[in-house]
Design a protein around this motif. Structure first.
Motif, PDB file in Angstrom:
ATOM      1  N   TYR A  96       8.644 -11.464  30.012  1.00 46.23           N
ATOM      2  CA  TYR A  96       9.451 -10.947  31.113  1.00 46.23           C
ATOM      3  C   TYR A  96      10.123  -9.616  30.766  1.00 46.23           C
ATOM      4  N   GLN A  97      10.177  -9.239  29.487  1.00 44.93           N
ATOM      5  CA  GLN A  97      10.765  -7.965  29.082  1.00 44.93           C
ATOM      6  C   GLN A  97       9.725  -6.891  28.785  1.00 44.93           C
ATOM      7  N   ALA A  98       8.479  -7.268  28.677  1.00 43.94           N
ATOM      8  CA  ALA A  98       7.435  -6.351  28.197  1.00 43.94           C
ATOM      9  C   ALA A  98       7.405  -5.029  28.951  1.00 43.94           C
ATOM     10  N   SER A  99       7.426  -5.065  30.250  1.00 40.14           N
ATOM     11  CA  SER A  99       7.352  -3.843  31.048  1.00 40.14           C
ATOM     12  C   SER A  99       8.595  -2.981  30.859  1.00 40.14           C
ATOM     13  N   ALA A 100       9.773  -3.598  30.870  1.00 44.02           N
ATOM     14  CA  ALA A 100      11.027  -2.847  30.713  1.00 44.02           C
ATOM     15  C   ALA A 100      11.125  -2.221  29.334  1.00 44.02           C
ATOM     16  N   VAL A 101      10.785  -2.964  28.288  1.00 37.82           N
ATOM     17  CA  VAL A 101      10.854  -2.449  26.922  1.00 37.82           C
ATOM     18  C   VAL A 101       9.853  -1.317  26.731  1.00 37.82           C
ATOM     19  N   SER A 102       8.640  -1.504  27.214  1.00 43.05           N
ATOM     20  CA  SER A 102       7.621  -0.466  27.100  1.00 43.05           C
ATOM     21  C   SER A 102       8.057   0.806  27.833  1.00 43.05           C
ATOM     22  N   GLY A 103       8.584   0.641  29.031  1.00 42.87           N
ATOM     23  CA  GLY A 103       9.068   1.788  29.804  1.00 42.87           C
ATOM     24  C   GLY A 103      10.191   2.521  29.101  1.00 42.87           C
ATOM     25  N   TYR A 104      11.124   1.766  28.533  1.00 42.74           N
ATOM     26  CA  TYR A 104      12.242   2.366  27.800  1.00 42.74           C
ATOM     27  C   TYR A 104      11.740   3.154  26.598  1.00 42.74           C
ATOM     28  N   LEU A 105      10.877   2.526  25.801  1.00 47.40           N
ATOM     29  CA  LEU A 105      10.375   3.190  24.597  1.00 47.40           C
ATOM     30  C   LEU A 105       9.594   4.457  24.936  1.00 47.40           C
ATOM     31  N   ASN A 106       8.809   4.414  26.004  1.00 45.09           N
ATOM     32  CA  ASN A 106       8.044   5.595  26.407  1.00 45.09           C
ATOM     33  C   ASN A 106       8.942   6.700  26.943  1.00 45.09           C
ATOM     34  N   LYS A 107       9.909   6.332  27.761  1.00 46.38           N
ATOM     35  CA  LYS A 107      10.783   7.327  28.384  1.00 46.38           C
ATOM     36  C   LYS A 107      11.697   8.013  27.377  1.00 46.38           C
ATOM     37  N   TYR A 108      12.223   7.246  26.436  1.00 47.18           N
ATOM     38  CA  TYR A 108      13.221   7.805  25.514  1.00 47.18           C
ATOM     39  C   TYR A 108      12.691   8.086  24.111  1.00 47.18           C
ATOM     40  N   ALA A 109      11.395   8.012  23.918  1.00 49.68           N
ATOM     41  CA  ALA A 109      10.804   8.211  22.587  1.00 49.68           C
ATOM     42  C   ALA A 109      11.329   9.446  21.854  1.00 49.68           C
ATOM     43  N   PRO A 110      11.449  10.605  22.510  1.00 56.43           N
ATOM     44  CA  PRO A 110      11.903  11.795  21.779  1.00 56.43           C
ATOM     45  C   PRO A 110      13.338  11.691  21.242  1.00 56.43           C
ATOM     46  N   SER A 111      14.167  10.886  21.876  1.00 57.96           N
ATOM     47  CA  SER A 111      15.569  10.814  21.434  1.00 57.96           C
ATOM     48  C   SER A 111      15.877   9.560  20.617  1.00 57.96           C
ATOM     49  N   LEU A 112      14.884   8.714  20.364  1.00 54.00           N
ATOM     50  CA  LEU A 112      15.113   7.495  19.584  1.00 54.00           C
ATOM     51  C   LEU A 112      15.093   7.788  18.093  1.00 54.00           C
ATOM     52  N   PRO A 113      15.749   6.938  17.306  1.00 53.61           N
ATOM     53  CA  PRO A 113      15.667   7.090  15.850  1.00 53.61           C
ATOM     54  C   PRO A 113      14.222   6.885  15.382  1.00 53.61           C
ATOM     55  N   PRO A 114      13.927   7.225  14.132  1.00 58.45           N
ATOM     56  CA  PRO A 114      12.573   6.974  13.614  1.00 58.45           C
ATOM     57  C   PRO A 114      12.198   5.498  13.802  1.00 58.45           C
ATOM     58  N   SER A 115      10.927   5.231  14.065  1.00 56.91           N
ATOM     59  CA  SER A 115      10.477   3.867  14.341  1.00 56.91           C
ATOM     60  C   SER A 115      10.725   2.915  13.178  1.00 56.91           C
ATOM     61  N   SER A 116      10.911   3.439  11.978  1.00 56.61           N
ATOM     62  CA  SER A 116      11.209   2.572  10.834  1.00 56.61           C
ATOM     63  C   SER A 116      12.636   2.007  10.905  1.00 56.61           C
ATOM     64  N   TYR A 117      13.466   2.521  11.820  1.00 61.59           N
ATOM     65  CA  TYR A 117      14.851   2.072  11.955  1.00 61.59           C
ATOM     66  C   TYR A 117      15.030   0.901  12.907  1.00 61.59           C
ATOM     67  N   PHE A 118      13.999   0.567  13.679  1.00 60.41           N
ATOM     68  CA  PHE A 118      14.127  -0.544  14.617  1.00 60.41           C
ATOM     69  C   PHE A 118      12.765  -1.196  14.843  1.00 60.41           C
ATOM     70  N   ASN A 119      12.784  -2.406  15.375  1.00 58.46           N
ATOM     71  CA  ASN A 119      11.569  -3.177  15.595  1.00 58.46           C
ATOM     72  C   ASN A 119      11.149  -3.055  17.063  1.00 58.46           C
ATOM     73  N   ALA A 120      10.248  -2.136  17.359  1.00 53.19           N
ATOM     74  CA  ALA A 120       9.836  -1.875  18.738  1.00 53.19           C
ATOM     75  C   ALA A 120       9.080  -3.047  19.361  1.00 53.19           C
ATOM     76  N   THR A 121       8.657  -4.016  18.571  1.00 51.27           N
ATOM     77  CA  THR A 121       7.969  -5.190  19.120  1.00 51.27           C
ATOM     78  C   THR A 121       8.913  -6.380  19.253  1.00 51.27           C
ATOM     79  N   GLY A 122      10.193  -6.172  18.941  1.00 46.90           N
ATOM     80  CA  GLY A 122      11.171  -7.251  19.017  1.00 46.90           C
ATOM     81  C   GLY A 122      11.779  -7.390  20.398  1.00 46.90           C
ATOM     82  N   ARG A 123      12.390  -8.528  20.636  1.00 45.29           N
ATOM     83  CA  ARG A 123      13.081  -8.802  21.889  1.00 45.29           C
ATOM     84  C   ARG A 123      14.200  -7.787  22.054  1.00 45.29           C
TER      85      ARG A 123
END
Length: 100
Positions: free
Chosen positions: A47-74
């Motif tokens: 139920y979160q897949a679409s929202a999380v994917s959209g968030y990660l795609n939209k804000y990718a340039p301003s997010l910390p390095p991917s090693s700082y968080f678990n992009a596949t986590g809830r």
């Protein structure tokens, strides 16, 4: 369901400029920081897949390095209110405080 509580603060924009609300962060010398994020223990539910994917795609340039968080986590959301350097009145005097 999980909801984290984070904080924001008001910062002057430019010299003598208007105040702008920003996320409280150690960079801005705040003691309280934002609380939302991604779980290291639980996978993103369907139920979160679409929202999380959209968030990660939209804000990718301003997010910390991917090693700082678990992009596949809830994802767990954050609600915020002004929590750093706001004024209250104690004994008829303004006092600057922080907290959520």
């Amino acid at each position: 369901y999980v909801t984290a509580v984070g904080g924001t603060q008001l910062l002057a924009k430019g010299s003598g400029g208007a105040l702008t609300q920003v996320v409280s962060d150690t960079v801005t010398n705040a003691m309280i920081t934002s609380g939302g994020g991604f779980s290291n223990r639980f996978a993103t539910p369907e139920y979160q897949a679409s929202a999380v994917s959209g968030y990660l795609n939209k804000y990718a340039p301003s997010l910390p390095p991917s090693s700082y968080f678990n992009a596949t986590g809830r994802g767990y959301p954050d609600i915020s209110g002004i929590a750093t350097n706001y004024h209250i009145v104690i004994s008829e005097s303004f006092v600057q405080v922080g907290g959520t």
